[in-house]
Motif scaffolding. Structure first.
Motif, PDB file in Angstrom:
ATOM      1  N   ARG A  64     -20.772 -34.804 -72.506  1.00  0.00           N
ATOM      2  CA  ARG A  64     -19.790 -34.754 -71.409  1.00  0.00           C
ATOM      3  C   ARG A  64     -19.390 -33.323 -71.063  1.00  0.00           C
ATOM      4  NH1 ARG A  64     -14.820 -36.832 -72.075  1.00  0.00           N
ATOM      5  NH2 ARG A  64     -14.752 -36.467 -74.330  1.00  0.00           N
ATOM      6  N   PHE A  65     -19.288 -32.479 -72.061  1.00  0.00           N
ATOM      7  CA  PHE A  65     -18.855 -31.095 -71.868  1.00  0.00           C
ATOM      8  C   PHE A  65     -20.041 -30.152 -72.062  1.00  0.00           C
ATOM      9  CE2 PHE A  65     -14.108 -31.561 -73.282  1.00  0.00           C
ATOM     10  CZ  PHE A  65     -13.972 -32.633 -72.422  1.00  0.00           C
ATOM     11  N   THR A  66     -20.024 -29.060 -71.305  1.00  0.00           N
ATOM     12  CA  THR A  66     -21.065 -28.042 -71.441  1.00  0.00           C
ATOM     13  C   THR A  66     -20.426 -26.664 -71.446  1.00  0.00           C
ATOM     14  OG1 THR A  66     -22.643 -29.433 -70.233  1.00  0.00           O
ATOM     15  CG2 THR A  66     -23.185 -27.098 -70.469  1.00  0.00           C
ATOM     16  N   ILE A  67     -20.760 -25.887 -72.457  1.00  0.00           N
ATOM     17  CA  ILE A  67     -20.289 -24.506 -72.521  1.00  0.00           C
ATOM     18  C   ILE A  67     -21.376 -23.602 -71.960  1.00  0.00           C
ATOM     19  CG2 ILE A  67     -21.117 -24.129 -74.900  1.00  0.00           C
ATOM     20  CD1 ILE A  67     -18.577 -22.411 -75.342  1.00  0.00           C
ATOM     21  N   TYR A  85     -17.432 -20.415 -69.871  1.00  0.00           N
ATOM     22  CA  TYR A  85     -16.970 -21.559 -69.100  1.00  0.00           C
ATOM     23  C   TYR A  85     -17.070 -22.819 -69.944  1.00  0.00           C
ATOM     24  CZ  TYR A  85     -17.994 -18.262 -65.326  1.00  0.00           C
ATOM     25  OH  TYR A  85     -18.044 -17.144 -64.531  1.00  0.00           O
ATOM     26  N   LEU A  86     -16.266 -23.785 -69.586  1.00  0.00           N
ATOM     27  CA  LEU A  86     -16.376 -25.110 -70.177  1.00  0.00           C
ATOM     28  C   LEU A  86     -16.346 -26.112 -69.035  1.00  0.00           C
ATOM     29  CD1 LEU A  86     -16.560 -26.675 -72.867  1.00  0.00           C
ATOM     30  CD2 LEU A  86     -14.089 -27.012 -72.695  1.00  0.00           C
ATOM     31  N   GLN A  87     -17.500 -26.682 -68.750  1.00  0.00           N
ATOM     32  CA  GLN A  87     -17.578 -27.733 -67.742  1.00  0.00           C
ATOM     33  C   GLN A  87     -17.285 -29.061 -68.419  1.00  0.00           C
ATOM     34  OE1 GLN A  87     -18.182 -27.555 -64.329  1.00  0.00           O
ATOM     35  NE2 GLN A  87     -17.679 -29.744 -64.369  1.00  0.00           N
ATOM     36  N   MET A  88     -16.262 -29.732 -67.953  1.00  0.00           N
ATOM     37  CA  MET A  88     -15.823 -30.985 -68.568  1.00  0.00           C
ATOM     38  C   MET A  88     -16.005 -32.110 -67.561  1.00  0.00           C
ATOM     39  SD  MET A  88     -12.396 -29.669 -70.555  1.00  0.00           S
ATOM     40  CE  MET A  88     -11.484 -29.339 -69.049  1.00  0.00           C
ATOM     41  N   ASN A  89     -16.891 -33.026 -67.880  1.00  0.00           N
ATOM     42  CA  ASN A  89     -17.161 -34.178 -67.023  1.00  0.00           C
ATOM     43  C   ASN A  89     -16.743 -35.466 -67.726  1.00  0.00           C
ATOM     44  OD1 ASN A  89     -18.384 -32.429 -65.130  1.00  0.00           O
ATOM     45  ND2 ASN A  89     -20.386 -32.655 -66.117  1.00  0.00           N
ATOM     46  N   SER A  90     -16.624 -36.510 -66.955  1.00  0.00           N
ATOM     47  CA  SER A  90     -16.264 -37.824 -67.510  1.00  0.00           C
ATOM     48  C   SER A  90     -15.039 -37.719 -68.405  1.00  0.00           C
ATOM     49  CB  SER A  90     -17.448 -38.419 -68.281  1.00  0.00           C
ATOM     50  OG  SER A  90     -18.588 -38.543 -67.470  1.00  0.00           O
TER      51      SER A  90
END
Length: 115
Positions: free
Chosen positions: A66-69, A79-84
């Protein structure tokens, strides 16, 4: 003087997305561990995602998939992309940097996920 400045937190509905940013200054960006932690009231600060000093990534089991650094070395920003997003992701998120001798923290940014 090392500074880590977070941004991007806010209020989002469950299932939504947010992207956190952490701009670093006063620190050698490459070759040091950097990442994101979070802390709920009354609980210990826990790892969310991080780059190790060798550049590999670690994720908490609860955010895998769900998350991508990610990082931009030219901008000295991670960055921390946080989805769902889920309500249980609601926390204060802290940027972290670790050199061989010291650990640094940002001021934190609040993420609130409504159900």
């Amino acid at each position: 003087q090392v500074q880590l400045v977070e941004s991007g937190g806010g209020l989002v509905q469950a299932g939504g997305s947010l992207r956190l940013s952490c701009a670093a200054s006063g620190i050698i960006f490459s070759g040091n561990a950097m990442g994101w932690y979070r802390q709920a009231p009354g609980k210990q600060r826990e790892l969310v995602a991080r780059f190790t000093s060798s550049g590999t990534t670690n994720y908490a089991d609860s955010v895998k998939g769900r998350f991508t650094i990610s990082r931009d070395n030219a901008k000295k920003t991670i960055y921390l992309q946080m989805n769902s997003l889920k309500p249980e992701d609601s926390n204060v998120y802290y940027c972290n940097a670790e050199t061989r001798l010291q650990i640094f923290w940002g001021q934190g940014t609040q993420v609130t996920v409504s159900s």
